[in-house]
Design an enzyme around this catalytic site. Structure first.
Site, short mmCIF file in Angstrom:
data_model
loop_
_atom_site.label_atom_id
_atom_site.label_comp_id
_atom_site.label_asym_id
_atom_site.label_seq_id
_atom_site.Cartn_x
_atom_site.Cartn_y
_atom_site.Cartn_z
N GLN A 194 0.84 -1.20 0.00
CA GLN A 194 0.00 0.00 0.00
C GLN A 194 0.88 1.25 0.00
OE1 GLN A 194 -1.74 0.91 3.79
NE2 GLN A 194 -3.67 1.56 2.91
N GLY A 195 0.80 2.06 -1.04
CA GLY A 195 1.60 3.28 -1.13
C GLY A 195 0.82 4.49 -0.66
N GLU A 234 -9.23 -1.77 5.56
CA GLU A 234 -8.03 -1.97 6.37
C GLU A 234 -8.40 -2.05 7.85
OE1 GLU A 234 -5.23 1.25 6.40
OE2 GLU A 234 -3.61 -0.02 7.13
N SER A 289 4.63 -1.39 4.13
CA SER A 289 4.76 -2.79 4.53
C SER A 289 4.88 -3.70 3.31
CB SER A 289 3.54 -3.22 5.35
OG SER A 289 3.37 -2.38 6.46
#
Length: 401
Positions: A126-127, A247, A161
């Site tokens: 995830q950016g 999330e 991550s």
């Protein structure tokens, strides 16, 4: 609150128990991420075939195609937890991106990415976070400028991550720099082998334990087709928030299965030749944790009942996230104390227990208290929106600030 499942669901439970027994030789031997990728994909495919993973994802996208049924989900989680077997994988692709694509992706994006993601053929990262942005995600500065049918991405992400393992990233970039702060942001799907991407791992307290390594990622003229934008260009803030909801839900891991694992550990570990579970001090801590686990289970059933009645959950989701993350950390802390001096080993010592599961779980649980909206933010929302308390005072601005 209804605590009875009924005969149809109990029959469904028996099917799951039979499945777990029939395929006991194919179960993940330890942590699911310890499996080689091919074996992991095979296990997930077997789960999908029987409807225990990707259960409600339509068949045309590689899922099982069942109608949503919250009670079935609860029963599957209960039985897989009881058996100590992972029901699928808790990763950013299946937990966050796939439900976002189902809601906002194009037909081509759904058909291209969902099936391989649910089979772990592609891992995602995830950016979102950037240096200097802190919790103010909308202030991101990574830009994407048009170049023919492509975008060129330049900027930096941090605390990413699994970027060192992932094949794909879903990234937020600013495509209209002159737009208002929450506008002009686009949500883009980006292959990690694209030239111009530099991944640099960050050293954290967990060392090389666990599957969620942190990284910083630099982008220099990274070319990506404009068709990789999810939803409308410049409307990425809404897409990003949809992902954040998923999330938050993915961080609501129930502590019941971890408590059962702790009990097994306490029966096996000894203190002066006596099983740890016989220690009055440890047993007292265990019973306090068990009480909290049962309370959260009852709370979850209350939330489930509301959902089945079509009633809005309100702030109960924030309560689940806040309490479960802390509870998982407290369970791991007792496990480490039970192991005594072995509990502080985490550098692949031959004396580690369960492949350092408890050390990993402790570090990850501590991170989850912060990730997905910190515990402090959850408390503020519950206090201000739920209890009607005054808003948290802000520091006064000083002259020239």
């Amino acid at each position: 609150m209804d605590l009875e499942y009924g005969e149809r669901y109990e029959a469904f439970r028996r099917q799951i128990v039979a499945f777990l027994w029939q395929y006991r030789s194919k179960r993940p031997p330890g942590h699911i991420y310890d499996m080689p990728r091919a074996e992991l994909s095979g296990w997930l495919e077997l789960l999908i075939e029987h409807g225990y993973w990707a259960r409600t994802i339509p068949k045309e996208y590689g899922g099982f195609g069942a109608a949503p049924d919250l009670l079935e989900t609860v029963i599957m989680d209960e039985e897989f937890n009881r058996a100590g077997v992972a029901r699928g994988m808790m990763a950013q692709g299946p937990s966050m991106l796939v439900p976002t694509l189902l809601e906002h992706g194009s037909e081509e994006q759904k058909r291209t990415w969902i099936k391989p993601t649910m089979r772990a053929e592609f891992l995602w990262c995830q950016g979102y976070s950037e240096p200097g942005a802190g919790s103010d995600l909308a202030s991101l500065q990574t830009r994407a400028t048009e170049d023919g049918d492509d975008f060129l991405i330049n900027g930096q992400k941090i605390w990413t991550s699994s970027a060192d393992k992932a094949e794909m990233m879903f990234i937020l970039v600013r495509t209209e720099p002159d737009a208002p702060k929450h506008g002009g942001i686009s949500y883009v799907l980006l292959p990690m082998d694209t030239p111009g991407i530099d991944v640099q791992p960050l050293r954290t307290m967990s060392g090389d334990l666990g599957e969620n390594s942190f990284n910083q990622v630099f982008f220099t003229d990274v070319r990506v087709p404009r068709t990789n934008v999810v939803g409308q260009r410049g409307n990425g803030w809404a897409i990003a928030n949809a992902t954040l909801v998923h999330e938050r839900n993915s961080l609501n891991a129930n502590a019941e299965s971890t408590l059962l694992r702790l009990i097994r550990l306490m029966k096996n570990e000894t203190v002066n030749g006596v099983p740890a579970i016989a220690s009055p001090v440890f047993r007292d801590r265990l019973m306090r944790l068990q009480g909290r686990v049962l309370a959260m289970k009852a709370h979850s059933m209350r939330v489930l009942t509301n959902n089945l009645k079509g009633e809005p959950p309100g702030l109960t989701g924030f309560v689940v996230k806040l309490q479960n993350c802390q509870l998982n950390f407290d369970v791991a802390s007792l496990a480490i104390d039970v192991m005594g001096e072995l509990g502080v080993l985490y550098d692949h010592s031959k004396y580690e227990r369960e492949h350092a599961f408890w050390q990993t779980h402790s570090f990850l649980s501590l991170g989850f208290i912060i990730g997905g909206g910190t515990a402090q933010i959850q408390k503020n929302i519950i206090a201000e929106r739920g209890l009607g308390l005054p808003r948290e005072p802000k520091p006064a601005k000083t002259a020239g600030a």
